[in-house]
Scaffold this motif. Structure first.
Motif, mmCIF file in Angstrom:
data_model
loop_
_atom_site.group_PDB
_atom_site.id
_atom_site.type_symbol
_atom_site.label_atom_id
_atom_site.label_comp_id
_atom_site.label_asym_id
_atom_site.label_seq_id
_atom_site.Cartn_x
_atom_site.Cartn_y
_atom_site.Cartn_z
ATOM 1 N N ASP A 15 0.845 -1.214 0.068
ATOM 2 C CA ASP A 15 -0.063 0.052 0.094
ATOM 3 C C ASP A 15 0.850 1.342 -0.038
ATOM 4 N N GLU A 17 1.796 4.651 0.450
ATOM 5 C CA GLU A 17 1.322 5.899 0.859
ATOM 6 C C GLU A 17 2.644 6.483 1.801
ATOM 7 N N HIS A 89 -5.116 2.786 -4.352
ATOM 8 C CA HIS A 89 -5.449 2.868 -2.831
ATOM 9 C C HIS A 89 -6.409 3.933 -2.355
ATOM 10 N N HIS A 93 -6.608 9.268 2.209
ATOM 11 C CA HIS A 93 -6.492 8.298 2.890
ATOM 12 C C HIS A 93 -7.318 8.347 4.341
ATOM 13 N N PRO A 129 -8.145 2.156 1.901
ATOM 14 C CA PRO A 129 -7.294 2.653 3.150
ATOM 15 C C PRO A 129 -7.970 2.009 4.391
ATOM 16 N N CYS A 130 -7.159 1.483 5.226
ATOM 17 C CA CYS A 130 -7.651 0.942 6.633
ATOM 18 C C CYS A 130 -8.367 -0.302 6.288
ATOM 19 N N HIS A 233 3.726 -1.952 4.030
ATOM 20 C CA HIS A 233 3.666 -0.693 3.626
ATOM 21 C C HIS A 233 5.224 -0.035 3.477
HETATM 22 ZN ZN LIG Z 1 -3.147 2.654 3.633
#
Ligand SMILES: [Zn+2]
Length: 296
Positions: A15, A17, A89, A93, A129-130, A233
């Motif tokens: 992911d 970010e 993604h 976020h 996201p999450c 990540h």
């Molecule tokens: Zn994320």
């Protein structure tokens, strides 16, 4: 890259970010002054992950945040040139629980278009996201399908207690939804205590527990269910990755655990299993025509 015709055993996903996209303090996006106090770190961290994957020719699916794609187009183009699958993604976020349907729709369209503008192709896959954390988040799958994605890989209904877990089907594996969208959920494992946890998924387990734990649970998932979708990540390999002011102490503590060892663990993991992108691992599923259009 490999002459081997068999599909890879497991999917590796990243992911993409930056450190300031962690929204656990629940104050919305980071302010420009907060970001510039440290500056972006995603370029360096994803660059190190791409170097690591290039060492043995492993390809992965990189779910780019639209904002990161626009700010660091060279990173996206490098990942694409090295054969990785580019997924999406979202743009900002924020977890789906905090969004209205129309807001999510606009966010996903913007991210998908930004990525398509840069690489010339619209991404086929989405990671929320999450993650999607339970039945209350599943409305988002209709929006994800409506925007044009062929698959989602976000479902991780965590329950830190024993008892039934709300799966999308009677099993822990891929599911095709009535809209035609495939869901490739994060791998859950039922352990001896009766808890169902993402033991084979990477993330916290990969960072904080011995590598043998993750290896054992990936092998078990492969035996009992099928390919596992493992995630990480860029910030997870960066011991110096900071947190925004106001981030809860428990999140700081959990996210700090084990970062120093993750790059080496990932190197061992991709040497031990044949990892690939979601598009490679689930090529059969993604190649099947949608139920509404038999034979197309
Ligand atoms: Zn994320």
């Amino acid at each position: 890259v490999q002459p081997n015709a068999r599909p890879p055993e497991n999917a590796l996903t990243i992911d993409v970010e930056d450190w300031f996209h962690d929204g656990s303090r629940r104050l919305g996006p980071a302010r420009p002054a907060e970001i510039s106090s440290v500056g972006p770190r995603v370029e360096r961290n994803l660059g190190a992950l791409l170097d690591l994957l290039a060492e043995n020719g492993t390809r992965a699916t990189l779910f780019f945040l639209g904002e990161v794609a626009r700010a660091h187009p060279a990173l996206l183009l490098r990942a694409r040139a090295e054969g990785h699958e580019i997924g999406c993604h979202g743009d900002q976020h924020l977890p789906v629980a905090e969004r209205a349907r129309s807001e999510l729709l606009a966010d996903l369209r913007r991210a998908r278009e930004s990525i398509a503008d840069l690489i010339g192709d619209a991404p086929r896959g989405f990671r929320s996201p999450c993650f999607l954390r339970g039945p209350e988040d599943l409305w988002a799958l209709e929006v994800i399908s409506e925007v044009g994605f062929a698959y989602d890989s976000s479902y991780m209904p965590l329950r830190y207690r024993r008892g039934p877990v709300p799966l999308l089907a009677a099993h822990f594996g891929p599911v095709r939804l009535p809209t035609g969208l495939w869901e490739f959920p994060l791998p859950l494992t039922r352990i001896a205590t009766g808890h169902v946890l993402p033991c084979a998924a990477g993330g916290f387990a990969l960072r904080a527990l011995p590598l043998s734990f993750t290896v054992r649970h990936i092998e078990r998932f492969n035996r009992c269910v099928g390919p596992a979708v493992v995630y990480t990540h860029p910030w997870e390999i960066d011991p110096g990755s900071p947190k925004l002011p106001g981030t809860p102490a428990v999140v700081r503590a959990f996210n700090r655990l084990g970062r120093r060892g993750v790059a080496d663990k990932l190197r061992q993991l991709v040497a031990r299993f044949r990892f690939g992108s979601i598009a490679e691992v689930f090529a059969d599923e993604l190649g099947r025509s949608a139920p509404e259009h038999p034979g197309s």
